[in-house]
Design an enzyme around this catalytic site. Structure first.
Site, PDB file in Angstrom:
ATOM      1  N   ASP A  79       0.833  -1.196   0.000  1.00 14.64           N
ATOM      2  CA  ASP A  79       0.000   0.000   0.000  1.00 14.64           C
ATOM      3  C   ASP A  79       0.872   1.252   0.000  1.00 14.64           C
ATOM      4  O   ASP A  79       2.067   1.187   0.284  1.00 14.64           O
ATOM      5  CB  ASP A  79      -0.990   0.026   1.180  1.00 14.64           C
ATOM      6  CG  ASP A  79      -0.375  -0.419   2.498  1.00 14.64           C
ATOM      7  OD1 ASP A  79       0.853  -0.272   2.669  1.00 14.64           O
ATOM      8  OD2 ASP A  79      -1.119  -0.915   3.361  1.00 14.64           O
ATOM      9  N   ASN A 145      -7.990  -1.844  13.484  1.00 14.65           N
ATOM     10  CA  ASN A 145      -9.418  -2.037  13.205  1.00 14.65           C
ATOM     11  C   ASN A 145      -9.691  -3.319  12.431  1.00 14.65           C
ATOM     12  O   ASN A 145     -10.793  -3.535  11.943  1.00 14.65           O
ATOM     13  CB  ASN A 145      -9.976  -0.829  12.440  1.00 14.65           C
ATOM     14  CG  ASN A 145      -9.403  -0.694  11.036  1.00 14.65           C
ATOM     15  OD1 ASN A 145      -8.465  -1.407  10.663  1.00 14.65           O
ATOM     16  ND2 ASN A 145      -9.948   0.217  10.254  1.00 14.65           N
ATOM     17  N   HIS A 147      -8.080  -4.293   9.642  1.00 17.15           N
ATOM     18  CA  HIS A 147      -7.848  -4.249   8.199  1.00 17.15           C
ATOM     19  C   HIS A 147      -6.639  -5.085   7.806  1.00 17.15           C
ATOM     20  O   HIS A 147      -5.749  -5.359   8.610  1.00 17.15           O
ATOM     21  CB  HIS A 147      -7.735  -2.808   7.694  1.00 17.15           C
ATOM     22  CG  HIS A 147      -6.514  -2.048   8.129  1.00 17.15           C
ATOM     23  ND1 HIS A 147      -6.548  -0.698   8.393  1.00 17.15           N
ATOM     24  CD2 HIS A 147      -5.226  -2.416   8.329  1.00 17.15           C
ATOM     25  CE1 HIS A 147      -5.349  -0.275   8.717  1.00 17.15           C
ATOM     26  NE2 HIS A 147      -4.525  -1.298   8.687  1.00 17.15           N
ATOM     27  N   GLU A 152     -10.307  -1.828   4.266  1.00 12.65           N
ATOM     28  CA  GLU A 152     -10.959  -1.392   5.488  1.00 12.65           C
ATOM     29  C   GLU A 152     -12.221  -2.199   5.802  1.00 12.65           C
ATOM     30  O   GLU A 152     -12.869  -2.755   4.893  1.00 12.65           O
ATOM     31  CB  GLU A 152     -11.336   0.094   5.361  1.00 12.65           C
ATOM     32  CG  GLU A 152     -10.150   1.016   5.136  1.00 12.65           C
ATOM     33  CD  GLU A 152      -9.313   1.252   6.378  1.00 12.65           C
ATOM     34  OE1 GLU A 152      -9.124   0.321   7.177  1.00 12.65           O
ATOM     35  OE2 GLU A 152      -8.847   2.393   6.554  1.00 12.65           O
TER      36      GLU A 152
END
Length: 264
Positions: A79, A145, A147, A152
């Site tokens: 990413d 979270n 991911h 996401e």
């Protein structure tokens, strides 16, 4: 022998829990080196995706102690923020350059150009590189979270036809980047990024997740105990062929009542 404190299986996902981050990193580095050496021995080359960020620093440092034929390894990263250049302190290209390319000198490093004029075209370009040959290993982490890369919660797609796409970061992910010291404040974190998709990440022959630190304990608990689905992309590691999860004592704190299986 760097034996884990605990070893258990989470619906087909082998999990090893180590005493501390360093022990976890050494074990993960050994696992990575074994896979890369095996691939090079079998086919003459290897292709690996390597995650960036603070949680991966001990792992890549431990890789320096391993014998890997890097001159036959192609490296990808997973990413990059849209709109920042490769000199920015938070750039993942900079991270890969400093922690992978410079110390290991692999045969080739394929970078995502986060400040490309056309991010969608950049996704298409990078996807072509990814699909040139099978990926042998993906070394990833798990976000706070849940991911995977920047796929996401609720937006991630297990069956995404694309292997790279532009995504919008959730507030939780942007706050995580601030908390890790990469940006001065929330508003400084780019709102969008280019990420490898879930099928690209989990389509590799081997998937290695390295997840240290207490701040990841809740995400690890959701990944291993929660319902499988897009609300927590890390749950898709369960049952994934060729996947393995490395934890330290802190990140495993909420799952340590799992049964311990001794042996190799």
């Amino acid at each position: 022998m760097n034996e884990p404190l605990a070893r258990f299986d989470a619906e087909g996902l082998p999990v090893g829990v180590y005493d501390d981050r360093q022990a976890m990193a050494v074990a993960a580095a050994g696992h990575t080196a074994d896979i890369l050496r095996s691939c090079v021995s079998a086919t003459g080359a290897a292709r690996v995706v390597i995650a960036t960020g603070n949680s991966q620093l001990a792992f890549v440092a431990a890789l320096r102690e391993e014998q890997v034929p890097w001159e036959k390894v192609t490296v990808f990263h997973m990413d990059e923020y849209v709109g920042i250049d490769d000199r920015h302190p938070a750039s993942f290209r900079r991270w890969i350059r400093e922690h992978v390319e410079e110390p290991f000198a692999p045969a080739r490093v394929c970078y995502i150009d986060g400040d490309a004029a056309d991010p969608e075209a950049e996704c298409a370009r990078y996807e072509v590189l990814l699909r040139e040959a099978p990926l042998d290993l993906v070394c990833l982490g798990i976000g706070e979270n849940g991911h995977l890369a920047f796929n996401e919660p609720y937006d991630a797609d297990r069956d995404d036809p694309r292997w790279a796409r532009v995504i919008t970061l959730t507030p939780a992910s942007r706050h995580q980047q601030v908390g890790e010291g990469h940006f001065a404040g929330f508003d400084a974190v780019p709102a969008t990024a280019i990420t490898l998709t879930v099928p690209a990440l989990l389509g590799a022959r081997h998937v290695q997740a390295v997840v240290p630190e207490a701040r990841k304990a809740r995400a690890v608990q959701r990944a291993l105990r929660g319902e499988v689905g897009a609300h927590c992309p890390a749950t898709w590691l369960r049952g994934q062929a060729g996947a393995r999860l490395f934890l330290d004592r802190e990140s495993a704190a909420l799952v340590m009542d799992e049964p311990v299986v001794s042996g190799g």
